[in-house]
Design a protein around this motif. Structure first.
Motif, PDB file in Angstrom:
ATOM      1  N   SER A   1       4.721   3.898   6.855  1.00 16.98           N
ATOM      2  CA  SER A   1       4.438   4.883   5.818  1.00 16.98           C
ATOM      3  C   SER A   1       5.534   5.947   5.818  1.00 16.98           C
ATOM      4  O   SER A   1       6.318   6.068   6.766  1.00 16.98           O
TER       5      SER A   1
ATOM      6  N   PHE B   1       9.344   0.404   4.104  1.00 14.06           N
ATOM      7  CA  PHE B   1       8.104   0.926   3.520  1.00 14.06           C
ATOM      8  C   PHE B   1       7.021  -0.126   3.387  1.00 14.06           C
ATOM      9  O   PHE B   1       5.868   0.201   3.094  1.00 14.06           O
TER      10      PHE B   1
ATOM     11  N   GLN C   1       0.808  -1.223   0.000  1.00  9.83           N
ATOM     12  CA  GLN C   1       0.000   0.000   0.000  1.00  9.83           C
ATOM     13  C   GLN C   1       0.843   1.276   0.000  1.00  9.83           C
ATOM     14  O   GLN C   1       0.433   2.315  -0.537  1.00  9.83           O
ATOM     15  N   HIS C   2       2.050   1.214   0.583  1.00  8.05           N
ATOM     16  CA  HIS C   2       2.894   2.413   0.642  1.00  8.05           C
ATOM     17  C   HIS C   2       3.682   2.640  -0.638  1.00  8.05           C
ATOM     18  O   HIS C   2       4.392   3.659  -0.758  1.00  8.05           O
TER      19      HIS C   2
END
Length: 504
Positions: free
Chosen positions: A294, A290, A220-221
């Motif tokens: 975040s 990461f 997601q990051h």
């Protein structure tokens, strides 16, 4: 100005000399038994030890504690990883250039020796002047403070650690490193190998769970990796500064070239293997961070590796401070081991006091060149703003490294017939030296005050050169005092000039 010992108790210059076996004469004037070893720095740096010096010195505390300097100045995850990769490649280019210099100029001393060979003694003296008085003591104190903090961390969790306690433990660590490097080249090299394996183990402890997170789909990051704060002309050079500083240390093997076994093979191999390992380690460690943290959380964290470990490894996160402390100790040990040879060679050339080019008669270590750092580092540790000093003089480091690499190009045209066992394409030193000079110019643009102060401090080396090196009509009382101090230190430290050092 290379000095060759003679078989006598007092040299022409008034200093104690070794006998035929490199020993100080006994009190009764008799020579020690025949068959004793000559006093020289032995070739004890093998390929594995060379790799451990480079990796062990490059990887300090930064990648575990605060790798946020690059992210803060790039503004996005994608640009941050790009800068880490580009800095690794550029550092490899610089390291390859130094591999060529180290195999065609087989003398210890690194930057100093190459600048001396190409540009002459004035610039070489200025380089060693700022290194001895400010850069090396301040850099040693900074990495040692991180060592002291993380040694005490497990005992004070979750409370704050008293600053005095940190400095006292730091002082003990610095003293231990100096003693180790004074006593034995072999043992300091063996410990460096052990500490290098500890560093790589610590990095694997971060990378492996990070890869497992990627396999699980924790990406997601990494969505829109280049979105975020736009990097500015002011920020990008600072990001490269942080990145290049994190990779700094690839040049340290060239400081000890005369002690490397088969340098024509060992130096290039050690440099290439080390830089590939460090670049992959740094990039993959940041990728691993990461997967769990975040960009915003990373910027707020005071110890990124601890935050990462607490989320993925549970109680095992308590081991992180131990690994960070060991990593810092390895950087301290490798830095002192290498830089002491820089002072040793500068003294041998007549640019530093003669005592610094002498070797212990039994330990075969450059004892004075090692311990000269101790009082200077202690002064830095207990007084002054270390980080400001390093910021002031960071431009000087890259200016002189760029100058040394530019010297490689000059030698290609000035001395085309020079023996070069290892040769790189010319675009590699050209690109790297251009990058170094470009960073210096941008640093002047982005932070003119700090760079200006550093420039003024560096320029003090010019009058110092004419005062201490060129001026040979010093008062008799000064010369007598200097000779007396040198002879006294020789007796106390049991050191003599190296035998036949001009044959190395």
């Amino acid at each position: 100005m290379v000095r060759k010992p003679v078989v006598a108790t007092i040299s022409k210059g008034g200093y104690l000399q070794g006998n035929a076996q490199g020993r100080l004469p006994s009190r009764g004037g008799k020579e020690p038994p025949a068959g004793q070893e000559r006093v020289v720095l032995k070739k004890k740096i093998t390929l594995l030890r060379g790799i451990s010096i480079i990796i062990g010195t490059i990887i300090g505390a930064g990648i575990f504690i605060s790798p946020k300097g690059v992210l803060q100045n790039t503004g996005s995850v994608g640009m941050s990883l790009t800068v880490w990769t580009v800095c690794g490649i550029l550092s490899l280019f610089g390291a390859l250039s130094y591999a060529e210099l180290g195999t065609c100029i087989k003398k210890s001393g690194g930057h100093y020796t190459y600048i001396l060979e190409v540009f002459g003694p004035l610039l070489a003296f200025v380089r060693v002047w700022v290194e001895l008085l400010i850069i090396r003591p301040a850099a040693t104190a900074v990495i040692s403070l991180a060592f002291g903090r993380y040694v005490l961390e497990p005992f004070f969790m979750p409370c704050d650690i008293p600053e005095l306690a940190i400095k006292l433990i730091t002082a003990v660590g610095i003293t231990l490193v100096m003693v180790l490097n004074s006593m034995s080249v072999s043992w300091s090299a063996r410990i460096q190998i052990f500490l290098t394996f500890c560093k790589l183990t610590a990095i694997l402890i971060i990378i492996v769970p990070g890869v497992m997170q990627l396999i699980k789909g924790q990406t997601q990051h990494f969505k829109d990796p280049f979105s975020g704060k736009d990097s500015s002309l002011m920020g990008l050079p600072l990001a490269f500064y942080y990145g290049m500083y994190a990779y700094a240390g690839w040049f340290y093997l060239n400081f000890v070239t005369e002690e490397v076994e088969n340098p024509e093979r060992t130096v290039p191999l050690a440099i290439c293997i080390s830089m590939v390992i460090v670049t992959l380690g740094y990039v993959l460690t940041n990728v691993a961070y990461f997967t769990t943290i975040s960009a915003e959380e990373l910027l707020l964290s005071n110890a990124v590796a601890v935050t990462f470990a607490e989320r993925l490894l549970g109680n095992f996160s308590l081991a992180v401070p131990i690994f960070v402390a060991l990593s810092c100790f390895g950087s301290m040990n490798g830095g002192v081991f290498a830089v002491s040879r820089l002072f040793y060679v500068a003294s041998r050339e007549g640019h530093l006091p003669e005592i610094l080019s002498m070797i212990h008669v039994r330990k075969h270590t450059p004892l004075p060149a090692v311990i000269v750092l101790h009082p200077l580092t202690m002064v830095m540790l207990f007084s002054g703003d270390l980080y400001s000093l390093l910021n002031f003089l960071s431009f000087a480091r890259w200016f002189f490294i760029g100058l040394a690499v530019a010297g490689l190009i000059y030698l290609r045209y000035k001395r085309p017939d020079m023996h070069r066992p290892f040769k790189v394409p010319l675009f590699i030193p050209a690109l790297f030296s251009f990058t170094c000079f470009f960073m210096v110019i941008l640093s002047l643009y982005s932070d003119p005050f700090s760079t200006g102060i550093g420039f003024v401090i560096t320029l003090t080396g010019i009058p110092a050169y004419y005062l201490f090196v060129i001026w040979d009509k010093k008062p008799k009382w000064f010369r007598r005092t200097s000779d007396t101090i040198t002879r006294t230190l020789q007796i106390i430290l049991e050191v003599v000039p190296e035998e036949d050092c001009d044959k190395l």
